[in-house]
Write a protein that holds these residues in place. Sequence first.
Motif, PDB file in Angstrom:
ATOM      1  N   THR A  13       1.028  -1.122   0.126  1.00  9.47           N
ATOM      2  CA  THR A  13       0.023   0.109  -0.113  1.00  9.47           C
ATOM      3  C   THR A  13       0.971   1.282  -0.031  1.00  9.47           C
ATOM      4  O   THR A  13       1.930   1.203   0.294  1.00  9.47           O
ATOM      5  CB  THR A  13      -0.632  -0.019   1.235  1.00  9.47           C
ATOM      6  N   THR A  14       0.376   2.422  -0.381  1.00  8.74           N
ATOM      7  CA  THR A  14       1.091   3.543  -0.381  1.00  8.74           C
ATOM      8  C   THR A  14       0.996   4.319   1.077  1.00  8.74           C
ATOM      9  O   THR A  14       1.752   5.048   1.249  1.00  8.74           O
ATOM     10  CB  THR A  14       0.701   4.580  -1.278  1.00  8.74           C
ATOM     11  N   PHE A  15       0.204   3.867   2.035  1.00  2.73           N
ATOM     12  CA  PHE A  15      -0.075   4.429   3.396  1.00  2.73           C
ATOM     13  C   PHE A  15       0.867   3.315   4.176  1.00  2.73           C
ATOM     14  O   PHE A  15       1.147   2.358   3.960  1.00  2.73           O
ATOM     15  CB  PHE A  15      -1.252   4.711   3.768  1.00  2.73           C
ATOM     16  N   PRO A  16       1.380   3.782   5.502  1.00  6.70           N
ATOM     17  CA  PRO A  16       1.909   3.070   6.431  1.00  6.70           C
ATOM     18  C   PRO A  16       1.233   1.752   6.925  1.00  6.70           C
ATOM     19  O   PRO A  16       0.028   1.762   6.842  1.00  6.70           O
ATOM     20  CB  PRO A  16       2.311   4.084   7.633  1.00  6.70           C
ATOM     21  N   GLN A  17       1.948   0.965   7.223  1.00 10.71           N
ATOM     22  CA  GLN A  17       1.230  -0.485   7.776  1.00 10.71           C
ATOM     23  C   GLN A  17       1.321  -0.611   9.318  1.00 10.71           C
ATOM     24  O   GLN A  17       2.580  -0.270   9.714  1.00 10.71           O
ATOM     25  CB  GLN A  17       1.660  -1.469   6.923  1.00 10.71           C
ATOM     26  N   LEU A  18       0.319  -1.129   9.769  1.00 13.97           N
ATOM     27  CA  LEU A  18       0.336  -1.328  11.208  1.00 13.97           C
ATOM     28  C   LEU A  18       1.367  -2.285  11.681  1.00 13.97           C
ATOM     29  O   LEU A  18       1.138  -3.687  11.160  1.00 13.97           O
ATOM     30  CB  LEU A  18      -0.938  -1.409  11.786  1.00 13.97           C
ATOM     31  N   TYR A  19       2.465  -2.439  12.819  1.00 11.05           N
ATOM     32  CA  TYR A  19       3.394  -3.310  12.979  1.00 11.05           C
ATOM     33  C   TYR A  19       3.113  -3.464  14.598  1.00 11.05           C
ATOM     34  O   TYR A  19       3.111  -2.579  15.308  1.00 11.05           O
ATOM     35  CB  TYR A  19       4.632  -2.752  12.813  1.00 11.05           C
ATOM     36  N   LEU A  20       2.483  -4.684  15.029  1.00 12.09           N
ATOM     37  CA  LEU A  20       2.194  -4.770  16.464  1.00 12.09           C
ATOM     38  C   LEU A  20       3.059  -5.629  16.890  1.00 12.09           C
ATOM     39  O   LEU A  20       3.398  -6.548  16.442  1.00 12.09           O
ATOM     40  CB  LEU A  20       0.678  -5.472  16.475  1.00 12.09           C
ATOM     41  N   LEU A  21       3.374  -5.085  18.292  1.00 12.20           N
ATOM     42  CA  LEU A  21       4.492  -5.900  19.215  1.00 12.20           C
ATOM     43  C   LEU A  21       3.481  -6.549  20.359  1.00 12.20           C
ATOM     44  O   LEU A  21       2.724  -5.802  20.767  1.00 12.20           O
ATOM     45  CB  LEU A  21       5.502  -4.914  19.693  1.00 12.20           C
ATOM     46  N   THR A  22       4.087  -7.814  20.639  1.00 14.49           N
ATOM     47  CA  THR A  22       3.301  -8.400  21.880  1.00 14.49           C
ATOM     48  C   THR A  22       3.576  -7.587  23.138  1.00 14.49           C
ATOM     49  O   THR A  22       4.687  -7.027  23.087  1.00 14.49           O
ATOM     50  CB  THR A  22       3.438  -9.958  21.651  1.00 14.49           C
ATOM     51  N   ASN A  23       3.092  -7.842  24.056  1.00 21.91           N
ATOM     52  CA  ASN A  23       3.505  -7.308  25.268  1.00 21.91           C
ATOM     53  C   ASN A  23       3.467  -8.688  26.325  1.00 21.91           C
ATOM     54  O   ASN A  23       3.861  -9.808  25.747  1.00 21.91           O
ATOM     55  CB  ASN A  23       2.201  -6.419  25.978  1.00 21.91           C
ATOM     56  N   ASP A  24       3.557  -8.347  27.673  1.00 21.89           N
ATOM     57  CA  ASP A  24       3.782  -9.709  28.549  1.00 21.89           C
ATOM     58  C   ASP A  24       2.558  -9.907  29.439  1.00 21.89           C
ATOM     59  O   ASP A  24       2.455 -10.547  30.235  1.00 21.89           O
ATOM     60  CB  ASP A  24       4.826  -9.520  29.437  1.00 21.89           C
ATOM     61  N   ASP A  25       1.275  -9.811  28.543  1.00 24.50           N
ATOM     62  CA  ASP A  25       0.234 -10.573  29.042  1.00 24.50           C
ATOM     63  C   ASP A  25       0.141 -11.822  29.332  1.00 24.50           C
ATOM     64  O   ASP A  25       0.917 -12.532  28.475  1.00 24.50           O
ATOM     65  CB  ASP A  25      -0.968 -10.079  28.318  1.00 24.50           C
ATOM     66  N   GLU A  26      -0.718 -12.508  30.310  1.00 28.76           N
ATOM     67  CA  GLU A  26      -0.745 -13.859  30.300  1.00 28.76           C
ATOM     68  C   GLU A  26      -1.247 -14.302  28.974  1.00 28.76           C
ATOM     69  O   GLU A  26      -2.206 -13.684  28.177  1.00 28.76           O
ATOM     70  CB  GLU A  26      -1.937 -14.161  31.394  1.00 28.76           C
ATOM     71  N   PHE A  27      -0.753 -15.406  28.262  1.00 28.42           N
ATOM     72  CA  PHE A  27      -0.567 -15.828  27.168  1.00 28.42           C
ATOM     73  C   PHE A  27      -2.348 -15.985  26.359  1.00 28.42           C
ATOM     74  O   PHE A  27      -2.497 -15.602  25.482  1.00 28.42           O
ATOM     75  CB  PHE A  27       0.010 -17.025  26.772  1.00 28.42           C
ATOM     76  N   ALA A  28      -3.068 -16.684  27.285  1.00 26.33           N
ATOM     77  CA  ALA A  28      -4.224 -16.817  26.885  1.00 26.33           C
ATOM     78  C   ALA A  28      -5.182 -15.572  26.250  1.00 26.33           C
ATOM     79  O   ALA A  28      -5.733 -15.529  25.197  1.00 26.33           O
ATOM     80  CB  ALA A  28      -5.282 -17.437  27.721  1.00 26.33           C
ATOM     81  N   LEU A  29      -4.771 -14.490  27.393  1.00 23.42           N
ATOM     82  CA  LEU A  29      -5.415 -13.164  26.924  1.00 23.42           C
ATOM     83  C   LEU A  29      -4.691 -12.388  25.779  1.00 23.42           C
ATOM     84  O   LEU A  29      -5.528 -11.806  25.083  1.00 23.42           O
ATOM     85  CB  LEU A  29      -5.241 -12.116  28.218  1.00 23.42           C
TER      86      LEU A  29
END
Length: 225
Positions: A13-29
Motif C-alpha cells: 500500500t502507499t500508506f503506512p502499515q501497522l506493526y503490532l508488538l506483543t506485550n507480556d500479558d498472560e498468554f491466553a489473554l
Amino acid sequence: MTSFLLADSAAMTTFPQLYLLTNDDEFALLYQKLEIALATGVVSLLQVRRKQILAQSNGREQVYSEAQQLLALATRYNVAMVMNDDIALAQQLGIGVHLGQGDGDVTMARQALGEQAIIGRTCHHSLDLVQAALQEGANYAAMGAVFASTTKPEAQIVSREALVAGAQQGIDLCVIGGITAENIGELRGVAIRYVAVVGDILNHPVTAIAARCELWQQELRRWYQ
C-alpha cells in the motif's frame, strides 16, 4: 510460509502499515486480543516480544511454544511475523527477526534466516545507524521514540525532520515510541513503511480491540490526504 516472506511489492500500500508488538500479558489473554486484532486486517507485521517471560527459568522454551501458536494465527490472517532479538529462535520458527543494536549482527541474521526473511534494526535517532542498517542488509530501520513513552521514558525524541531524512536513506522506515491513533496524524505525509505499537492496542480490553484497530485503519488510510 507466508509469515516468513516479505510482502510482494505489487501488493504494498502507499500508506503506512501497522506493526503490532506483543506485550507480556498472560498468554491466553494475549492470544485472544491478537486474534481479534489480526482479524481486522489492519495489522501487517507482528513481533513476538516477551521479555518478562524470557527472564524466567524456562522462558525460552515457553516463548518458543507460544510463538508456534502465534505463527499459526498470523499465517491464518496472512500477517508476517518476526522474533524480537533472538536469531536462533527465529531460525527455529522459520520467521524473521528484529534486532536491537546490541542483539546480534544483521549480516549473520541474513545468513541464518535467508534472503526472504524480514530483518529489522533499531536505529534510535541516528541517521548513521539507518545507513548502516541498509548497508548490512536489513529490510527496515526503526527510529524512535517519536513521542514520549511510558515504556521507555528516557528515550530521546526523534524530530519529524530526522524521520523525513531517515525515510530518504533507501531503506523502509519504521517509527516507534509513544505512538497512538490520536497522535499519529502529526507524522502524516512522512514516507513511513511501518508504525509500531504495543499498548495503544493491547492495553485495551478485549471488547475494545476491534474498534481500536478500525480507528488505526482510518488514520493510516488518510496518510497522504
